[in-house]
Structure formats: structure tokens, C-alpha cells
Design an enzyme around this catalytic site. Structure first.
Site, short mmCIF file in Angstrom:
data_model
loop_
_atom_site.label_atom_id
_atom_site.label_comp_id
_atom_site.label_asym_id
_atom_site.label_seq_id
_atom_site.Cartn_x
_atom_site.Cartn_y
_atom_site.Cartn_z
CG ASP A 1 -44.67 -31.87 -36.23
OD1 ASP A 1 -43.84 -31.50 -35.37
OD2 ASP A 1 -44.11 -32.73 -36.87
CG HIS B 1 -40.81 -32.94 -34.06
ND1 HIS B 1 -41.89 -32.96 -34.95
CD2 HIS B 1 -40.36 -34.16 -33.63
CE1 HIS B 1 -42.01 -34.52 -35.16
NE2 HIS B 1 -40.95 -35.12 -34.34
CB ILE C 1 -30.14 -29.29 -46.40
CG1 ILE C 1 -31.58 -28.68 -45.82
CG2 ILE C 1 -29.15 -29.27 -45.50
CD1 ILE C 1 -32.13 -29.63 -45.19
CB SER D 1 -40.28 -37.83 -36.32
OG SER D 1 -41.02 -37.77 -35.19
#
Length: 450
Positions: free
Chosen positions: A200, A233, A251, A382
């Protein structure tokens, strides 16, 4: 929640004597340069070609000669005879070698060549394809990651209910995490130790919610710079897969015990939410992922069919890797990487119905990580692919011999526009547990029982 924004790589004559080899070594070293110093985003694709020849081992050293690496010189990848063969090929066609590398898994020596200023691109491709020395020749192609601009977040009461089982402050906003049953699947697995190759853009390895999750980073773009704020990204995808759970920060990832191998093969586009890669950078990264025996390779990107990349992905699958790709907005499966048999295609379940060859996972307004220790929402297939990569990491901890076909069978195929994988049901089947996935059983998931 001050950090949470509202938007979210012919034969060689026998050398007789030490002196001749010492004279030739500087030339060979120059021809065997490592990946280009010029950043990949500054190259002109229309003037570049990728050419591969067979990687042939050097003959055994002759008594009295000097082996490679003499005098402390670097031992560059590739045999001397292959390096010399590439140099002859370049001279015959007037090409300039920008970079060269060896793909060990395919036994190929690959070169990134720049065409002479007045050469015709298609004519050069045709000439090289007729050359018996050439195993593969193709244009340098471009590939884009598959995210879309963020919009307003979608409230999810089910995600909010998950918050009682975790101490991560934003867990109640993770709609995708709850929708696939990751919270319940983590009763049995955290994806502990599963090697996930993330090919990526850059990943913010200093993000506090990735601490201890990054096993290795390599940069194949050539920029040699820290992850910038716009280089988002890779960090977003990494967060969905493996953000640390129950660390009282941010998270939780789908597979918070997984080990990420972050290969920077894409660079961010100016004023865009996407990043761009090319055949050269992706080939380097795929070969590196194969070299570390990654069990999962996440390719949240897409582009045209590409012979070199397709060979590498087939090799990875043959070696036992499970390769995950994201379905483009067109829904077509004829571009890389989805055109390779065995690659698992993943669609965003909020998108229109897609092919039966795909799995579905949430991809709209997914709360994830941003560079600089921040959090934000992101959308696109994605992120859906990242959910599936994380889910399969959970399953691989339970059964390390799992193959891609097994994962598709356990997670289920898309049956309509809203169908999504259920990793809890898949983990339950592998575990042989009698616990029901729909139960609201209190208590911490497996990775937090320490």
C-alpha cells in the site's frame, strides 16, 4: 474525542585470475544498482519498460579467482552473468537501466529500462518480445488504491452496544467491526502471530494504536521520507486490520494480534484520497511478501492486467498465501489483481449487487487510523478488503493450514447487495464451539483475557 475529526523492489565467460575480476567489478556494481534513487512518482511511465531475463547462477569460482564481495564491496542481488546479460541487452537496444532487481521466487532478473529519447514505445516492445533472451517485457503500468472521499458518519446502534466489551473509546463508532461479528469472533481468536503483508502507501508506524503490530517496514517508492499527513491510505487499511484492542486508545482492529509487514509501494496523489503504484514498485513489494512467507497479502488497489504481477501473485498463492483484492467501482474482475485465479475479490456491501465471485464486507464510513496519531472516517472497497484480511487472520490462528478456498467457503459468498461476511460464524465453525454468535454474552474477548 478531541482527536476524532468530524469527517471523517547468456552466459558469463570464465574469469581467469584475480586481476580481471577486480577490473570488472566497478562496472558490474554500477550495473547492479539497487532500486532507483529517483522517487517513483517522478518517473515518466511512457518512456519506461520492464524487461525480465532468466536469473542464471554463476559458475563455481576458479582456483585463484576472487568471489563476489571481495574487498568489502556489496553483494548485490543477482548473479554476475545475469547482470552482464542485462547490460548487453541494454547496449543492444540503446536502453538506460534505471534500476534492476532479482525476483528469487520466479528466478528472473528484472530491469526497469528508460527508452532513448526518440524511440517508439510500441516498436521497442515488439522488438524486445522477439528477442530470445527476454522472458518478459511490458509497459510500466499504474494502479490506484480504492477509497472515496469521506461523508457524514452513519450511526449504528449495534456498534454502540459493543462498547461494553472493550475499553477502546471509539469502539462504539466502528460499524464494520460489529457488522461482520469481529467482536464476537475475538472470543476465540485475535489473529495472533499471523503474518499480513500490507502492500500500500506508507503506514504511520508511530501511531499509538499500531504499537507492537508492525513487524517490518520497507519502502519501494524511493522517496525515503517519513509518512506524510496526506499519505493516509496505508494507515487506514492497517488500522482496520490490526489496530491494538483494549489499550484504552482509539479503536480495535479486526485481528489485533496479527503482525503487519508494511510495504510502501504507492505514493499519495496531490489533492486526492487515493494513492498510486506501478508495476515496478508492486513487483518489488510482492517479491518481498513472498520472501517472508506472508500468509495474507492485502492488495486494496486495482489497475490493468499485468503479466509480471500476475506471475508473482500466482507464485504467492502456490506457496500458501491468501491474497485479498478490492473490487473497483466498475465491478469488473478482469484487471489486476482480481484477474488472477485464487485472489479473493471483496465488494463494499453498501454498493450495488456484484459478481458471485466476491465476498462482501462493510466499506462505507469506516472509522480508522490517520497519520499523526489521529482518527477519521474513510470509505471504499479498500476498507472492505481490509475487513476480509482481518477476518481471515482470525481464522488462520484457529487453523493455520487454511487456504483461500476454505476462507471463501467459511465466510460465504455475496448473495445480494447487503450480504456481508460473518467471521463469528466462521470462527465458531472452526472452533466447534456451542456458543452462539448472536448472544450478547458479557465479558472480554480472548485477546484481553490476560
Amino acid at each position: 474525542m478531541d482527536q476524532l475529526r468530524t469527517r471523517s523492489s547468456t552466459g558469463w565467460g570464465r574469469l581467469r585470475g584475480r586481476g580481471l575480476l577486480l577490473c570488472l567489478l566497478p562496472l558490474l556494481v554500477a550495473a547492479a544498482s539497487a532500486p532507483a534513487a529517483t522517487p517513483q512518482n517522478q518517473l515518466e511511465p511512457e518512456r519506461l519498460l520492464i524487461v525480465a531475463i532468466a536469473e542464471k547462477p554463476d559458475p563455481p569460482p576458479i582456483v585463484g579467482s576472487t568471489p563476489r564481495g571481495y574487498g568489502g564491496l556489496p553483494n548485490y542481488n543477482g548473479s554476475l552473468r545475469s547482470i552482464a546479460g542485462a547490460a548487453r541487452l541494454a547496449k543492444d537496444y540503446g536502453l538506460r537501466e534505471v534500476s534492476a532487481w532479482t525476483i528469487k521466487s520466479l528466478r528472473l532478473r528484472c530491469m526497469l529500462y528508460e527508452l532513448p529519447s526518440k524511440a517508439d514505445h510500441e516498436e521497442m516492445l515488439t522488438r524486445l518480445r522477439r528477442d530470445d533472451r527476454v522472458r518478459l517485457v511490458q509497459p510500466l503500468q499504474s494502479f490506484d488504491t480504492l477509497t472515496t472521499p469521506a461523508v457524514d458518519a452513519i450511526p449504528d446502534p449495534a456498534a454502540a452496544a459493543t462498547a461494553t466489551r472493550y475499553n477502546d473509546p471509539y469502539i462504539g463508532l466502528q460499524r464494520g467491526f460489529t457488522a461482520i461479528g469481529a467482536d464476537q469472533a475475538q472470543r476465540w481468536s485475535s489473529g495472533s502471530g499471523v503474518r499480513v503483508a500490507l502492500i500500500d502507501s506508507g503506514v504511520d508506524v508511530a501511531h499509538p494504536d499500531l504499537r507492537g503490530r508492525i513487524a517490518l517496514t520497507r519502502d519501494f517508492v524511493g522517496a525515503n521520507q517519513a509518512v506524510a499527513a496526506e499519505d493516509r491510505h496505508g494507515t487506514q487499511v492497517a488500522g482496520v486490520i490490526a489496530a491494538v484492542a483494549n489499550n484504552r486508545i482509539g479503536i480495535a482492529g479486526i485481528a489485533p494480534g496479527a503482525r503487519l509487514y508494511a510495504y510502501r509501494a504507492c505514493w499519495s496523489m496531490a489533492d486526492s484520497t487515493t494513492a498510486r503504484c506501478n508495476s515496478f514498485t508492486l513487483a518489488l513489494a510482492l517479491d518481498a511478501a513472498i520472501d517472508v512467507d506472508a500468509r495474507i497479502i492485502n492488495l486494496s488497489l486495482g489497475g490493468p492486467a499485468d503479466p509480471l504481477l500476475e506471475q508473482l501473485v500466482r507464485q504467492a498463492i502456490d506457496r500458501g498465501a491468501i491474497v485479498i483484492g478490492a473490487l473497483p467501482g466498475s465491478g469488473r474482475l478482469d484487471g489486476f489483481p482480481l484477474n488472477v485465479p485464487g485472489v479473493i475479490a471483496v465488494a463494499d456491501t453498501d454498493a450495488p449487487p456484484t459478481s458471485e465471485r466476491t465476498l462482501g464486507a462493510p466499506g462505507r464510513e469506516i472509522l480508522t487510523l490517520e497519520p499523526g496519531g489521529r482518527y477519521d472516517y474513510a470509505s471504499g472497497s479498500s476498507l472492505a478488503a481490509a475487513h476480509v484480511s482481518g477476518a481471515i487472520a482470525l481464522l488462520l490462528q484457529l487453523n493455520p493450514r487454511l487456504r483461500g478456498s476454505d476462507a471463501i467457503r467459511l465466510l460465504g459468498k455475496v448473495g445480494g447487495a447487503a450480504a456481508s461476511i460473518d467471521v463469528c460464524a466462521a470462527a465458531q465453525a472452526l472452533q466447534g464451539s456451542e456458543e452462539r454468535c448472536q448472544s450478547a454474552e458479557p465479558g472480554l474477548p480472548q485477546h484481553a483475557r490476560r
